[in-house]
Design an enzyme around this catalytic site. Sequence first.
Site, PDB file in Angstrom:
ATOM      1  N   CYS A 335       0.792  -1.236   0.000  1.00 21.75           N
ATOM      2  CA  CYS A 335       0.000   0.000   0.000  1.00 21.75           C
ATOM      3  C   CYS A 335       0.826   1.290   0.000  1.00 21.75           C
ATOM      4  CB  CYS A 335      -0.956   0.002   1.176  1.00 21.75           C
ATOM      5  SG  CYS A 335      -1.497  -1.625   1.680  1.00 21.75           S
ATOM      6  N   ARG A 364       6.605 -11.076   5.517  1.00 23.38           N
ATOM      7  CA  ARG A 364       5.956 -10.979   6.826  1.00 23.38           C
ATOM      8  C   ARG A 364       6.518 -12.055   7.717  1.00 23.38           C
ATOM      9  NH1 ARG A 364      -0.396 -10.446   4.983  1.00 23.38           N
ATOM     10  NH2 ARG A 364      -0.081  -8.627   3.655  1.00 23.38           N
ATOM     11  N   GLN A 382       1.877 -10.890  -3.960  1.00 24.10           N
ATOM     12  CA  GLN A 382       0.426 -10.667  -4.002  1.00 24.10           C
ATOM     13  C   GLN A 382       0.047 -10.117  -5.360  1.00 24.10           C
ATOM     14  OE1 GLN A 382      -0.324  -7.857  -0.877  1.00 24.10           O
ATOM     15  NE2 GLN A 382      -1.721  -9.238   0.161  1.00 24.10           N
ATOM     16  N   ASP A 384      -1.724  -7.693  -6.184  1.00 17.58           N
ATOM     17  CA  ASP A 384      -2.331  -6.593  -5.452  1.00 17.58           C
ATOM     18  C   ASP A 384      -2.790  -5.497  -6.404  1.00 17.58           C
ATOM     19  OD1 ASP A 384      -3.106  -5.302  -3.202  1.00 17.58           O
ATOM     20  OD2 ASP A 384      -1.099  -5.104  -2.340  1.00 17.58           O
ATOM     21  N   HIS A 386      -4.364  -1.163  -5.981  1.00 20.29           N
ATOM     22  CA  HIS A 386      -4.916  -0.085  -5.175  1.00 20.29           C
ATOM     23  C   HIS A 386      -5.723   0.796  -6.097  1.00 20.29           C
ATOM     24  CE1 HIS A 386      -1.791  -1.706  -2.606  1.00 20.29           C
ATOM     25  NE2 HIS A 386      -2.592  -1.330  -1.623  1.00 20.29           N
ATOM     26  N   LYS A 466     -13.604  -5.266   5.209  1.00 19.68           N
ATOM     27  CA  LYS A 466     -13.205  -5.996   4.001  1.00 19.68           C
ATOM     28  C   LYS A 466     -14.229  -7.048   3.602  1.00 19.68           C
ATOM     29  CE  LYS A 466     -10.563  -9.345   6.617  1.00 19.68           C
ATOM     30  NZ  LYS A 466      -9.427 -10.233   6.693  1.00 19.68           N
ATOM     31  N   HIS A 512      -8.095  -1.446  -1.486  1.00 16.76           N
ATOM     32  CA  HIS A 512      -7.036  -2.452  -1.685  1.00 16.76           C
ATOM     33  C   HIS A 512      -7.745  -3.713  -2.144  1.00 16.76           C
ATOM     34  CE1 HIS A 512      -4.581  -0.409   1.580  1.00 16.76           C
ATOM     35  NE2 HIS A 512      -5.788  -0.150   2.020  1.00 16.76           N
TER      36      HIS A 512
HETATM   37 ZN   LIG Z   1      -2.974  -2.277   0.079  1.00 23.21          ZN
END
Ligand SMILES: [Zn+2]
Length: 640
Positions: A335, A364, A382, A384, A386, A466, A512
């Site tokens: 992010c 992580r 990921q 991912d 945004h 979420k 996200h």
């Molecule tokens: Zn994010």
Amino acid sequence: MIMSITVKLPDGTAKDYPAGVTPREIAEDIGPGLARQALAALVNGLPVDLSRPLRESADVKILTPRDEEALHIFRHSSAHLLAAAVTKLFPDAKYGVGPPIEGGFFYDFAVEHPFTPEDLEKIEKKMKELSKEKIRFEREEIPKSEAIAKFETLGQDFKEELVEEKGGDVVSCYRLGPFYDFCEGPHVPDSGVIKAIKVLGSSAAYWKGNEANAPMQRIYATTFYDKKSLAEHLKRLEEAKKRDHRKLGKELGLFVIRPEAPGQVFWLPKGLRVVNGLMEYMRAKLDARGYQEIKTPLIMNVDVWRRSGHLDHYKENMYFVESEDTEAGLKPMNCPGAAMVYESSLRSYRELPLRLSEFGHCHRYERSGVLSGLTRVRAFVQDDAHIYCTLEQIESEIVALIDLTVEVYGDFGFEGVKVELSTRPESSIGSEEQWEAAEAALQRALESTGTEFKVNPGDGAFYGPKIDFHVQDAIGRTHQCATIQVDFVQAERFDLHYAAEDGTRKRPVLIHRAILGSIERFMAILIEHTAGAFPIWLAPVQVVMLPISEKHHEYAARVAGHLRDEGIRVEVDDRNEKIGRKIRDAQLQKVPFMLVAGDKETEAETVAVRNRKDGDEGASELSAFIERIHRLVRDKALSP
Ligand SMILES: [Zn+2]
Ligand SMILES: [Zn+2]
């Protein structure tokens, strides 16, 4: 005079009973069939024992095996039965906790020696004996001090600790024959209800899951209402074992994980081919939907993580490095990187929704004890994105995301997509109003797409509510993959804005989202879902040439050359092995197509086609075969 209370049943009927009536008596009054089936009851929505007297008027639902709520109570009661069997056979065992889990339950014990397979067999046998004895679960409510003294006398330190930690003056304990446990309940009426029993195995554990605490032995077991369901479940477990991605990953040469890098994946060429295939697939989907791909740094100054809130809320999961006297953190999430890309130019309302996608490599920290194959790792990619948009655009963006998710999962043949909406957790940032607005937007989007969903109160991330998607794989297990998350906080933290139509500066809203989730975890799910037989568009090797003998090598190599020119992934098995062996090996490698080349084929310039699903198909012209592969790939066919 005996007071009377009014009991309202699920069908809406109400009836008066004397105060002190038990759910069992109510069940008997309704009918002997229900009384026989009854396991426990819900009183005003709260689960209670059938023997619990009712003092006030209430809504009462009798729980039978048909009710979803009953399974938890049944498995929880089964855990007591397991502990009763263990303490009978091993009187010195100290028992910890024993909750129900997906597909069964476990119970932790501190014992002198780890349980052997023979011990586990004996325990299962003892459970069955105790079941036949139909021992009643008996509840008692006693002063806390009495419970502590009782567990001290029994030498059960863990239970003593748990009772001490619990507030309140009175605690409830349950007896199952001589086995005594500190427990809220409720339970099934007696051990005789639990007939279909299987002890599955044991593993090392620690008291309260902390490696600094006493080591324990965790026994896994499961129980079902009937033997047939248990047998079906065991068959599924057997199938799952065959499909285990760690086993198949090795056999198919997809990846390795080594002690030098715990929780991190070494992708082998074939595994990476599939990973790249997944990313190419997602890129094509995103290109068609107006996404723009970015790539942001893995290591960023701690100030970034302070600003993003990760230092306050996520520090224990992060890795840190130091260089040139500055401390930096490895990104656990993508992010902040996306926020900086957003910030790289002055944004106007015309650019919104701005959809920035990134195959982001995250790290992580996970305790080494919980690492497992590709499903629990410390480093992962990921898929991912945004999405920066206005408040008004949230709903339509989420609707589009729900459509995309359903489409993607359909392409892999996953069925039974289930959706959960998670709301504000205890530790969170952002105002009440922001949370309410975000939760409402997600709910409206779900409702407008006709998506059925369940609400998980308090399960959201610290920065926003979420939506999670759960999919069902080929052997009926569910997995959580896609996540869509609204965030009203980040734009403020990173001071992001855009020039609105009216000339003012406004804050964008952030969404996200990840569709596959982590590529590593998705690979694990996909390997197990397909049992390693990837659909042809993803298969690392799509076709293998099998020359029958050395004199066919040249022809096989020539055909392979043609296929390669056509963009088909092909290998030639020119080992000095019998053709039967070559076919068997290609089959084990789950290669979609095998082309056998012998005298006949070499002469006629054809190929003898075999597919991994149905075997021999007979001869085919090479051009027709190539056309067919192209078509199967284009259609994303799930099987050859
Ligand atoms: Zn994010
Ligand atoms: Zn219990």
